[in-house]
Design a protein around this motif. Structure first.
Motif, mmCIF file in Angstrom:
data_model
loop_
_atom_site.group_PDB
_atom_site.id
_atom_site.type_symbol
_atom_site.label_atom_id
_atom_site.label_comp_id
_atom_site.label_asym_id
_atom_site.label_seq_id
_atom_site.Cartn_x
_atom_site.Cartn_y
_atom_site.Cartn_z
ATOM 1 N N LYS A 22 -27.624 53.711 -32.525
ATOM 2 C CA LYS A 22 -28.428 52.583 -32.051
ATOM 3 C C LYS A 22 -29.640 52.342 -32.940
ATOM 4 N N LYS A 66 -30.544 48.078 -39.506
ATOM 5 C CA LYS A 66 -29.660 47.177 -40.259
ATOM 6 C C LYS A 66 -29.836 45.736 -39.809
ATOM 7 N N ARG A 67 -29.939 45.527 -38.515
ATOM 8 C CA ARG A 67 -30.125 44.164 -37.987
ATOM 9 C C ARG A 67 -31.449 43.566 -38.460
ATOM 10 N N ALA A 74 -28.389 50.877 -36.238
ATOM 11 C CA ALA A 74 -27.974 49.484 -36.049
ATOM 12 C C ALA A 74 -29.182 48.559 -35.978
#
Length: 413
Positions: A324, A330-331, A327
């Protein structure tokens, strides 16, 4: 007769210390618990050599800000309270350091060491032709998404002679990758640097092996330190007892496991994450190093890769990847620099930064006359490694240190 020094820890701090000592004529043994060098916190860190932006995390307003962060799903800070007295002691000391006057004093200490570290690395690169780690003097932008934080930063520059305040338009002119980024302005430091910390470790190791004055003991964990009458005299490596003349502890966040009576090592791991993103000819990655102040994300181009690093997780000693958190990084990176690289091919990593509550490392002598510390550099290990190493070599060699060590002296328990 040459000094004989044993160093516990084969990351960037331990290896830089070994290199400085060998340059000064010492005989060195480096003991590393893992089978390879520079393979933990030094492996895939942020890559920025950030000499002038060294303000400690502990500052006035941070506790309240941290509460706000913890209520958000995209927080740069994550705290998981544990039944761990070390965590609670560290947090209590951290809260005690969250004062403006303390922050200013500690920032001054860090800046002094950082600038000396920059000059030390310069000498090593030029005098020894030390290279091969994608070093560049590319400059750095600390960018701001909010006017309030931008105004606060521009009013408190660490080095006004070397730093420039830029508008959003000036940022985009200097760094085209910022043309569509949602920043209101930035602080620009033109002589900041970048490099591959793991490759730097390998270059140091190669030079040390070639010197004939450094032995590596890999895959051997230190299980105890023997001492007698105010001095250390040996370390245990499983069933082996290795005599020592001078001993340096540079074992990162695990160093408190080696603490001796009367020696206080207030360290706790601050877990961080990184992505190593391949850059192809079709991509448009920033050439300057970027620190996204409000999201607490750093970007550094290292050769044909973009290193994206972020997060402070105070969650204990588990270095496992958190999908999480990765992610989220990266987002947010895609949101800021959509064309910077192939995010789908990014290599994910997590590491444990060994931090003191004040953010200032423990550097120098201890109550044991032949035991030395080089610990607690937090997120600034690569930045401070060379200067810390040179200072420690001077101290062990009974020479006057090149900088004032006020603020760095390890304290008694």
């Amino acid at each position: 007769m040459a000094q004989r020094v044993c160093i516990i820890g084969g990351g960037v701090i331990g290896l830089a210390t070994a290199y400085a000592l060998v340059r000064d004529g010492a005989e060195v043994t480096v003991v590393e618990a893992r089978d390879s060098l520079g393979s933990e916190t030094s492996f895939a860190n942020g890559g920025q050599l950030s000499y002038r932006y060294v303000a400690p995390l502990a500052d006035a307003g941070v506790p309240l800000q941290a509460i706000g962060w913890m209520l958000r799903g995209d927080s740069p800070l994550k705290l998981r309270p544990r039944f761990d007295p070390a965590q609670w002691r560290w947090m209590a000391s951290f809260l005690g350091a969250c004062r403006s006057s303390v922050n200013r004093a500690n920032a001054a200490h860090l800046l002094r060491l950082a600038l000396f570290s920059q000059s030390t690395l310069k000498h090593w690169r030029e005098d020894d032709a030390l290279g091969g780690f994608n070093w560049r003097r590319n400059g750095k932008l600390v960018t701001f998404r909010e006017t309030a934080s931008f105004d606060h930063a521009r009013a408190g520059l660490a080095d006004p002679q070397q730093q420039q305040v830029l508008s959003a338009a000036e940022c985009a002119q200097l760094e085209p990758a910022l043309a569509d980024a949602p920043f209101v302005g930035a602080i620009y430091t033109p002589d900041e640097e970048v490099g591959d910390c793991h490759a730097f470790c390998q270059q140091l190791a190669a030079r040390l092996r070639a010197s004939g004055r450094c032995e590596f003991r890999l895959g051997q964990a230190v299980t105890a330190i023997h001492h007698n009458q105010g001095a250390v005299n040996a370390i245990e490596l499983g069933d082996e007892v290795l005599p020592v003349e001078q001993l340096v502890i540079a074992a990162g966040h695990r160093s408190p496991l080696l603490a001796l009576p009367g020696l206080d090592l207030p360290l706790y791991p601050l877990k961080g994450y990184s992505l190593t993103v391949p850059i192809g000819p079709e991509h448009r990655a920033p050439e300057l190093s970027i620190t996204d102040y409000n999201r607490k994300i750093v970007y550094a181009r290292i050769g044909e890769q973009l290193r994206v690093a972020a997060m402070v997780d105070i969650v204990g000693f588990d270095a496992a990847l958190d999908p999480k958190r990765l992610a989220l990084i990266k987002r947010q990176a895609r949101d800021t620099f959509a064309q910077a690289g192939d995010y789908d091919a990014a290599v994910e990593w997590a590491g444990m930064r060994p931090a003191t509550p004040s953010g200032v490392p423990l550097l120098g002598a201890t109550a044991y006359r032949n035991l030395w510390l080089n610990l607690g550099h937090g997120a600034l290990g690569f930045t401070l490694a060379c200067g810390s190493a040179q200072v420690l070599s001077e101290l062990i060699g009974q020479r006057r240190p090149s900088i004032d060590l006020q603020g760095f002296t390890p304290r008694a328990a």
